[in-house]
Write a protein that holds these residues in place. Structure first.
Motif, PDB file in Angstrom:
ATOM      1  N   ALA A 102      11.952   1.053  21.220  1.00 13.29           N
ATOM      2  CA  ALA A 102      12.389   1.236  21.070  1.00 13.29           C
ATOM      3  C   ALA A 102      13.825   2.450  22.141  1.00 13.29           C
ATOM      4  CB  ALA A 102      13.446   2.593  19.747  1.00 13.29           C
ATOM      5  N   ARG A 103      12.770   3.104  22.652  1.00 10.56           N
ATOM      6  CA  ARG A 103      14.024   4.482  23.924  1.00 10.56           C
ATOM      7  C   ARG A 103      13.870   3.186  24.848  1.00 10.56           C
ATOM      8  NH1 ARG A 103       9.619   8.221  25.032  1.00 10.56           N
ATOM      9  NH2 ARG A 103       8.981   7.943  22.580  1.00 10.56           N
ATOM     10  N   THR A 104      13.444   3.019  25.797  1.00 14.43           N
ATOM     11  CA  THR A 104      12.946   1.934  26.600  1.00 14.43           C
ATOM     12  C   THR A 104      13.815   0.732  26.503  1.00 14.43           C
ATOM     13  OG1 THR A 104      10.466   2.375  26.975  1.00 14.43           O
ATOM     14  CG2 THR A 104      11.431   0.505  28.577  1.00 14.43           C
ATOM     15  N   ALA A 105      13.809   0.110  25.534  1.00 15.36           N
ATOM     16  CA  ALA A 105      15.068  -0.940  24.801  1.00 15.36           C
ATOM     17  C   ALA A 105      16.554  -0.387  24.875  1.00 15.36           C
ATOM     18  CB  ALA A 105      14.489  -2.016  23.463  1.00 15.36           C
ATOM     19  N   CYS A 106      16.600   0.737  24.904  1.00 20.86           N
ATOM     20  CA  CYS A 106      18.193   1.285  24.597  1.00 20.86           C
ATOM     21  C   CYS A 106      18.893   0.300  25.530  1.00 20.86           C
ATOM     22  CB  CYS A 106      17.991   2.479  23.878  1.00 20.86           C
ATOM     23  SG  CYS A 106      19.361   3.323  24.014  1.00 20.86           S
ATOM     24  N   PRO A 107      18.652   1.009  26.307  1.00 18.81           N
ATOM     25  CA  PRO A 107      19.916   0.673  27.869  1.00 18.81           C
ATOM     26  C   PRO A 107      19.522  -1.074  28.633  1.00 18.81           C
ATOM     27  CG  PRO A 107      17.921   1.747  28.891  1.00 18.81           C
ATOM     28  CD  PRO A 107      17.127   2.157  27.489  1.00 18.81           C
ATOM     29  N   LYS A 108      18.507  -1.518  27.670  1.00 19.38           N
ATOM     30  CA  LYS A 108      18.672  -3.201  28.356  1.00 19.38           C
ATOM     31  C   LYS A 108      19.119  -3.740  27.058  1.00 19.38           C
ATOM     32  CE  LYS A 108      13.843  -1.954  30.473  1.00 19.38           C
ATOM     33  NZ  LYS A 108      13.429  -2.387  30.797  1.00 19.38           N
ATOM     34  N   LEU A 109      18.872  -4.151  25.591  1.00 20.88           N
ATOM     35  CA  LEU A 109      19.992  -4.346  25.248  1.00 20.88           C
ATOM     36  C   LEU A 109      21.300  -5.215  24.854  1.00 20.88           C
ATOM     37  CD1 LEU A 109      19.485  -2.596  21.578  1.00 20.88           C
ATOM     38  CD2 LEU A 109      17.918  -4.840  22.616  1.00 20.88           C
ATOM     39  N   LEU A 110      21.567  -6.528  24.660  1.00 14.00           N
ATOM     40  CA  LEU A 110      22.651  -6.984  25.365  1.00 14.00           C
ATOM     41  C   LEU A 110      23.508  -6.960  23.978  1.00 14.00           C
ATOM     42  CD1 LEU A 110      20.788  -9.994  26.895  1.00 14.00           C
ATOM     43  CD2 LEU A 110      22.038  -8.232  28.049  1.00 14.00           C
ATOM     44  N   PRO A 111      25.028  -7.523  24.260  1.00 15.90           N
ATOM     45  CA  PRO A 111      25.307  -7.291  22.566  1.00 15.90           C
ATOM     46  C   PRO A 111      24.369  -8.250  21.717  1.00 15.90           C
ATOM     47  CG  PRO A 111      26.942  -7.334  24.618  1.00 15.90           C
ATOM     48  CD  PRO A 111      25.716  -7.560  25.255  1.00 15.90           C
ATOM     49  N   LYS A 112      24.251  -9.358  22.714  1.00 14.78           N
ATOM     50  CA  LYS A 112      23.628 -10.222  20.851  1.00 14.78           C
ATOM     51  C   LYS A 112      22.680  -9.389  20.144  1.00 14.78           C
ATOM     52  CE  LYS A 112      20.275 -13.207  24.091  1.00 14.78           C
ATOM     53  NZ  LYS A 112      19.578 -13.011  23.778  1.00 14.78           N
ATOM     54  N   PHE A 147      13.519  -4.989  19.495  1.00 12.48           N
ATOM     55  CA  PHE A 147      13.781  -3.545  20.853  1.00 12.48           C
ATOM     56  C   PHE A 147      12.275  -4.097  21.655  1.00 12.48           C
ATOM     57  CE2 PHE A 147      11.443  -0.986  18.581  1.00 12.48           C
ATOM     58  CZ  PHE A 147      12.088  -1.017  16.637  1.00 12.48           C
ATOM     59  N   LEU A 148      10.823  -4.675  20.315  1.00 15.58           N
ATOM     60  CA  LEU A 148       9.407  -4.558  21.117  1.00 15.58           C
ATOM     61  C   LEU A 148       9.518  -5.229  22.612  1.00 15.58           C
ATOM     62  CD1 LEU A 148       7.342  -4.487  17.568  1.00 15.58           C
ATOM     63  CD2 LEU A 148       7.464  -2.164  20.342  1.00 15.58           C
ATOM     64  N   ILE A 149      10.376  -6.411  22.096  1.00 18.03           N
ATOM     65  CA  ILE A 149      10.818  -7.369  23.307  1.00 18.03           C
ATOM     66  C   ILE A 149      11.482  -7.054  24.157  1.00 18.03           C
ATOM     67  CG2 ILE A 149      11.056  -9.800  23.756  1.00 18.03           C
ATOM     68  CD1 ILE A 149      10.271 -10.584  20.638  1.00 18.03           C
ATOM     69  N   ALA A 150      12.676  -6.789  23.592  1.00 18.74           N
ATOM     70  CA  ALA A 150      13.827  -6.316  24.671  1.00 18.74           C
ATOM     71  C   ALA A 150      13.037  -4.601  26.059  1.00 18.74           C
ATOM     72  CB  ALA A 150      14.916  -5.312  24.133  1.00 18.74           C
ATOM     73  N   CYS A 151      12.097  -4.293  25.228  1.00 18.53           N
ATOM     74  CA  CYS A 151      11.784  -2.725  25.844  1.00 18.53           C
ATOM     75  C   CYS A 151      11.005  -4.114  27.195  1.00 18.53           C
ATOM     76  CB  CYS A 151      10.537  -2.539  25.511  1.00 18.53           C
ATOM     77  SG  CYS A 151       9.246  -3.021  25.331  1.00 18.53           S
ATOM     78  N   GLY A 152      10.322  -4.787  27.185  1.00 18.22           N
ATOM     79  CA  GLY A 152      10.295  -5.460  28.717  1.00 18.22           C
ATOM     80  C   GLY A 152       8.312  -5.593  28.981  1.00 18.22           C
ATOM     81  N   LEU A 157       3.806  -5.397  22.987  1.00 22.02           N
ATOM     82  CA  LEU A 157       4.387  -5.661  22.193  1.00 22.02           C
ATOM     83  C   LEU A 157       2.913  -6.853  21.104  1.00 22.02           C
ATOM     84  CD1 LEU A 157       6.412  -7.687  20.323  1.00 22.02           C
ATOM     85  CD2 LEU A 157       6.512  -9.092  22.682  1.00 22.02           C
ATOM     86  N   ALA A 158       1.690  -7.173  21.823  1.00 25.40           N
ATOM     87  CA  ALA A 158       0.969  -7.550  21.805  1.00 25.40           C
ATOM     88  C   ALA A 158      -0.405  -6.650  21.094  1.00 25.40           C
ATOM     89  CB  ALA A 158      -0.139  -8.342  22.656  1.00 25.40           C
ATOM     90  N   LEU A 159       0.058  -5.269  21.432  1.00 21.40           N
ATOM     91  CA  LEU A 159      -1.272  -4.222  21.120  1.00 21.40           C
ATOM     92  C   LEU A 159       0.025  -3.972  19.814  1.00 21.40           C
ATOM     93  CD1 LEU A 159      -2.631  -2.874  21.980  1.00 21.40           C
ATOM     94  CD2 LEU A 159      -1.407  -0.555  22.764  1.00 21.40           C
ATOM     95  N   VAL A 160       1.440  -4.095  19.342  1.00 25.87           N
ATOM     96  CA  VAL A 160       1.485  -3.514  17.934  1.00 25.87           C
ATOM     97  C   VAL A 160       1.512  -4.689  17.642  1.00 25.87           C
ATOM     98  CG1 VAL A 160       3.499  -3.255  17.005  1.00 25.87           C
ATOM     99  CG2 VAL A 160       3.474  -1.913  19.456  1.00 25.87           C
ATOM    100  N   HIS A 161       1.721  -5.729  17.484  1.00 24.03           N
ATOM    101  CA  HIS A 161       1.874  -7.259  17.203  1.00 24.03           C
ATOM    102  C   HIS A 161      -0.014  -7.153  16.067  1.00 24.03           C
ATOM    103  CE1 HIS A 161       4.456  -9.594  18.425  1.00 24.03           C
ATOM    104  NE2 HIS A 161       5.324  -8.908  17.252  1.00 24.03           N
TER     105      HIS A 161
END
Lengths: 232, 232
Positions: A102-112, A147-152, A157-161
């Motif tokens: 979430a921290r990493t995804a934060c600046p990467k999140l798009l409006p959509k 946000f798991l995807i957005a963090c890049g 992501l695979a690990l959490v899944h």
DNA sequence: TATCTATATATTGTATACCTGCGAGAGGGC
DNA sequence: GCCCTCTCGCAGGTATACAATATATAGATA
């Protein structure tokens, strides 16, 4: 394990018998029809599905690696028992990984993405109102995946899944606890707000709190149940 | 894959043929004798070891789940390629998990644990001085395990072990980079000092920095090598 | 000559049969 | 009567045989 024809079971993707068996056993464990500690004899499954032991044994290897069953050489397979301690450890790790995501995804999140989070939470609110735990669960998974995807970090992501797949049964139980769904909707709203503010640290903290609260309530519930019915 | 007798290979633990095959293939991949992208035909291994394909196929399932190989139905298995991006993602996760473990372990460490950390780092300094990369690597693993164990989250420990096992080859490469071992010894000394102070946050930060530095240098090196030898 | 197709081959997926180790139960000895 | 031991049976481990599919190669046709 009920009688079934493997031919009719999976309506979709899986190609090989092994993959179908893996899916079937996972479902059985997650849904609770195969209980922790219960033995899983190869022959019985083979007979019920009308296939040979070979694909079943291969499925066992995969399920073992993913933590669903425990195999002892020359003794056989049992559904891995999960203790309250396992649950507690799981939520600690989930909290850590998702908080980072979430921290990493934060600046990467798009409006959509923000729209999506809001929409999902709105749907969750409705699902919670009508007591649709399973529906809520699916929406919740999509919310977190956003946000798991957005963090890049695809490995993350695979690990959490992998982890959440193994504990799916417990996560559903946690959601079904009284008031938990509404509670979760409120936490999600705060998370979305923090995302909009672009406050990465706050987002991370809130996501961690969300996981820890689920975990805490669930462990509490498990211990309460245990006390009620006597030790183990 | 060279000719070998499965009977003479593992002198120790493994009981079943499958387990021996798993160990053998892991070693082959980690040591580099099986290269990323290379095909791994069942028949060839079966012939070389003089055994049937059955245990090999089961070993494949396990190796697949652990990320060492990639199996496509009806096409076969190849050693999973690892990109610089994978390495980068791996170190991000390692940093996160170990940082948490260190923070959590900090108030739990016993005097003997501190002694152990100091002793291990002293041995690492010697290993570094004589250029013993493999020896350094083993000591380094023990160093990190000390606080991973002390943090008390067994699932976390297992997770980290699974990850580092898969990237062992790269971690050794990272240590072999010029000056990295001495550098690492200095970082470890700072970590031990912070543990003694009982400053959990500092310990966490330093452990994360340790992982990130290894990762950063390694990725840099990989990119440099790639440029040298041309694309792909 | 290039491309499409058909056949052949190699490799994987599955089934079946056999071997081996472990545990339960019966029998005998103390 | 209790315990030890041996044997039998069951379940998993391995080998082998057969089926299905993908790739490669060769031939024919445009």
């Amino acid at each position: 394990m009920q009688r079934a024809s493997i031919l009719e079971y999976p309506v979709e993707k899986p190609q090989t018998l092994r993959e179908r068996i893996v899916e079937f056993i996972k479902d059985s464990i997650v849904s609770g029809s195969l209980r922790p500690g219960e033995r899983v004899p190869e022959q019985e499954i083979a007979a019920n599905f009308g296939i040979s032991r070979t694909p079943i044994r291969e499925a066992f290897r995969q399920l073992e690696s993913e933590g669903f069953i425990t195999v002892t050489p020359r003794k056989g397979a049992v559904v891995s028992p999960i203790t309250d301690n396992d649950v507690s450890e799981f939520y600690a790790i989930k909290s850590l990984l998702e908080g980072y995501a979430a921290r990493t995804a934060c600046p990467k999140l798009l409006p959509k993405d923000l729209k999506r989070l809001e929409s999902l939470n709105a749907q969750m609110e409705k699902a919670g109102a009508r007591g649709d735990v399973k529906g809520f669960f699916n929406l919740d998974s999509q919310f977190h995946d956003t946000f798991l995807i957005a963090c890049g970090n695809e490995k993350l992501l695979a690990l959490v899944h992998q982890l959440v797949g193994q504990f799916e049964r417990f996560r559903i139980t946690a959601l079904a606890l009284p008031g938990r769904m509404n509670d979760s909707v409120r936490q999600h709203a705060a998370i979305v707000a923090a995302f909009k503010e672009g406050d990465a640290n706050l987002v991370g903290t809130l996501v961690m709190a969300n996981a820890e609260r689920s975990g805490g309530l669930l462990v509490e519930d498990i211990l309460k149940e245990r006390t009620k019915y006597g030790a183990h």
